[in-house]
Design a protein around this motif. Structure first.
Motif, short mmCIF file in Angstrom:
data_model
loop_
_atom_site.label_atom_id
_atom_site.label_comp_id
_atom_site.label_asym_id
_atom_site.label_seq_id
_atom_site.Cartn_x
_atom_site.Cartn_y
_atom_site.Cartn_z
N GLY A 166 -6.20 4.02 -2.16
CA GLY A 166 -6.90 4.52 -0.98
C GLY A 166 -6.41 5.92 -0.65
O GLY A 166 -5.72 6.55 -1.44
N GLN A 167 -6.76 6.39 0.53
CA GLN A 167 -6.33 7.72 0.96
C GLN A 167 -4.90 7.65 1.48
O GLN A 167 -4.57 6.82 2.33
CB GLN A 167 -7.24 8.26 2.05
N LEU A 168 -4.06 8.53 0.97
CA LEU A 168 -2.65 8.52 1.35
C LEU A 168 -2.44 9.25 2.67
O LEU A 168 -2.85 10.39 2.84
CB LEU A 168 -1.80 9.18 0.25
N ASN A 169 -1.78 8.57 3.61
CA ASN A 169 -1.41 9.17 4.88
C ASN A 169 -0.03 9.80 4.72
O ASN A 169 0.95 9.09 4.52
CB ASN A 169 -1.39 8.11 5.99
N PRO A 170 0.08 11.14 4.79
CA PRO A 170 1.38 11.79 4.57
C PRO A 170 2.43 11.43 5.62
O PRO A 170 3.63 11.54 5.37
CB PRO A 170 1.05 13.28 4.59
N MET A 178 3.19 7.74 4.36
CA MET A 178 3.29 7.61 2.91
C MET A 178 2.74 6.26 2.46
O MET A 178 3.34 5.55 1.65
CB MET A 178 4.73 7.80 2.44
N SER A 179 1.56 5.92 2.99
CA SER A 179 0.92 4.66 2.65
C SER A 179 -0.58 4.87 2.58
O SER A 179 -1.14 5.75 3.25
CB SER A 179 1.25 3.60 3.70
N ALA A 180 -1.26 4.06 1.75
CA ALA A 180 -2.70 4.19 1.58
C ALA A 180 -3.45 3.46 2.70
O ALA A 180 -2.96 2.50 3.29
CB ALA A 180 -3.12 3.61 0.23
N SER A 181 -4.66 3.95 2.99
CA SER A 181 -5.53 3.30 3.97
C SER A 181 -6.97 3.52 3.56
O SER A 181 -7.27 4.30 2.65
CB SER A 181 -5.27 3.85 5.38
N GLY A 182 -7.88 2.83 4.22
CA GLY A 182 -9.30 2.97 3.91
C GLY A 182 -9.90 1.68 3.39
O GLY A 182 -9.24 0.64 3.29
N HIS A 183 -11.19 1.73 3.04
CA HIS A 183 -11.93 0.53 2.63
C HIS A 183 -11.36 -0.11 1.37
O HIS A 183 -11.28 -1.35 1.28
CB HIS A 183 -13.40 0.88 2.40
N ALA A 191 0.83 -1.20 0.00
CA ALA A 191 0.00 0.00 0.00
C ALA A 191 0.86 1.25 0.00
O ALA A 191 0.36 2.37 0.12
CB ALA A 191 -0.94 0.01 1.23
N SER A 192 2.18 1.06 -0.14
CA SER A 192 3.12 2.17 -0.14
C SER A 192 3.57 2.49 -1.56
O SER A 192 4.25 1.67 -2.20
CB SER A 192 4.35 1.82 0.71
N PRO A 193 3.25 3.67 -2.10
CA PRO A 193 3.69 4.03 -3.45
C PRO A 193 5.21 3.99 -3.61
O PRO A 193 5.71 3.56 -4.65
CB PRO A 193 3.14 5.45 -3.64
N MET A 194 5.95 4.42 -2.59
CA MET A 194 7.41 4.44 -2.70
C MET A 194 7.97 3.03 -2.80
O MET A 194 8.90 2.76 -3.56
CB MET A 194 8.03 5.18 -1.51
#
Length: 262
Positions: free
Chosen positions: A150-154, A157-162, A129-132
Motif C-alpha cells: 500500500g501507500q507508505l506513511n513516512p 513507516m507503515s502501509a495504508s490504503g485499500h 504492514a510495517s516494512p521495518m
C-alpha cells in the motif's frame, strides 16, 4: 481577605503556573484548575489548548499530562533509542507468542521491539504492514512473514490504503499486537494519524486476542482520531508505576492488565 486568584491574572502567567502544577502533580484536571484560579472551565480548556499547541503538555480527557517523551521525534529516532522500560514491556508481550500461531504486528516502535524480543526458535506466521517489522521478523528462520502493501506513511513507516485493508481482512489471526498512540478508559484507543484508523480497526476485527503494549504516559491520553473503545483490547501491558491514570479503570472494563516489574 481576598483570594490570591480573585484579581484578573494575565493568561500567560496563569499558563506558567499550570505548567508548575503539572510538574509537581504529574497531571492536572480542568475542573480543579478552574477552582484554583477562579476562572471558568472554558478558560482553562483554552489555556490547555494553547499549551498543547505549543508542545508543552499532552491533552487528555478533562485535563492534561506532561508532554510524551518522544514528542517531536521522528520514527527512526524513536526506534534507535534504547529504552529499558519499552524493552521490558516488549519482552512480556513476546512471551505471549506460541508456536503455530498467526500473529499480526501493528506499526510502531514498541511493536518493533516486540518483534525483536521473540524467542529465536519461534515458529509462527506473522503479518504486518510495517516494512521495518517485516525485515526484523524475516531474520527468524521459523517465521513466515506476510507484508501488506500500500501507500507508505513516512510518519508511521507503515502501509495504508485499500490494498492493505484487503489483505488484513483476509486473515484471521490468533494474536494482534496493536500499536497505541493514546488510550483513555472513556474515549478509547485514539491515533494521531487519520489514515491509521481503518488499518487498526481492520486488525482489531481480524484477531482473536488483542494485546496493547504501552508506556504509562499514553494511559489517559487522547489523540484526535478515535479507533475503538477500550474493550476491543483483551490484554494491556504497561509499567508498574502509572502516574497518568489508574489501571483499575481499565480492569473495570474487562481488560487483563499486566504491569512490568521494576
Amino acid at each position: 481577605m481576598h483570594d490570591q486568584h480573585s484579581t484578573v491574572e494575565l493568561p500567560s502567567v496563569r499558563r506558567q503556573k499550570i505548567l508548575l502544577l503539572l510538574e509537581r502533580d504529574g497531571k492536572v484536571m480542568a475542573s480543579a484548575l478552574s477552582q484554583h484560579f477562579v476562572v471558568s472551565e472554558d478558560t482553562i480548556r483554552r489555556d490547555l489548548a494553547e499549551l498543547h499547541a505549543a508542545g508543552l503538555v499532552q491533552r487528555v480527557h478533562g485535563g492534561a499530562l506532561p508532554r510524551p517523551k518522544d514528542t517531536g521525534k521522528d520514527f527512526f529516532t524513536r526506534v534507535s533509542e534504547t529504552d529499558e522500560v519499552k524493552t521490558r514491556l516488549a519482552q512480556l508481550a513476546a512471551s505471549r507468542v506460541h508456536n503455530g500461531q498467526i500473529v499480526m504486528f501493528d506499526s510502531g516502535s514498541t511493536t518493533l521491539q516486540i518483534a525483536r524480543s521473540l524467542p529465536s526458535d519461534i515458529v509462527i506466521t506473522a503479518m504486518t504492514a510495517s516494512p521495518m517489522i517485516a525485515i526484523t521478523l524475516a531474520e527468524y528462520t521459523g517465521i513466515k512473514v506476510i507484508l501488506a502493501g500500500g501507500q507508505l506513511n513516512p510518519a508511521t513507516m507503515s502501509a495504508s490504503g485499500h490494498e492493505t485493508l484487503r489483505l488484513i481482512e483476509s486473515i484471521k489471526a490468533d494474536l494482534l499486537f496493536t500499536g497505541v498512540c493514546a488510550i483513555h478508559p472513556e474515549v478509547g484507543i485514539s491515533s494521531l494519524h487519520f489514515d491509521e484508523v481503518p488499518i487498526k480497526q481492520a486488525m482489531l476485527d481480524s484477531a482473536s486476542h488483542v494485546v496493547a503494549v504501552t508506556t504509562a504516559d499514553k494511559l489517559g491520553a487522547v489523540e484526535p482520531f478515535v479507533v475503538a473503545p477500550c474493550n476491543r483490547i483483551h490484554t494491556l501491558i504497561t509499567e508498574r508505576h502509572v502516574a497518568s491514570g489508574d489501571v483499575g479503570d481499565y480492569r473495570k472494563l474487562g481488560l487483563e492488565v499486566v504491569q512490568a516489574d521494576d
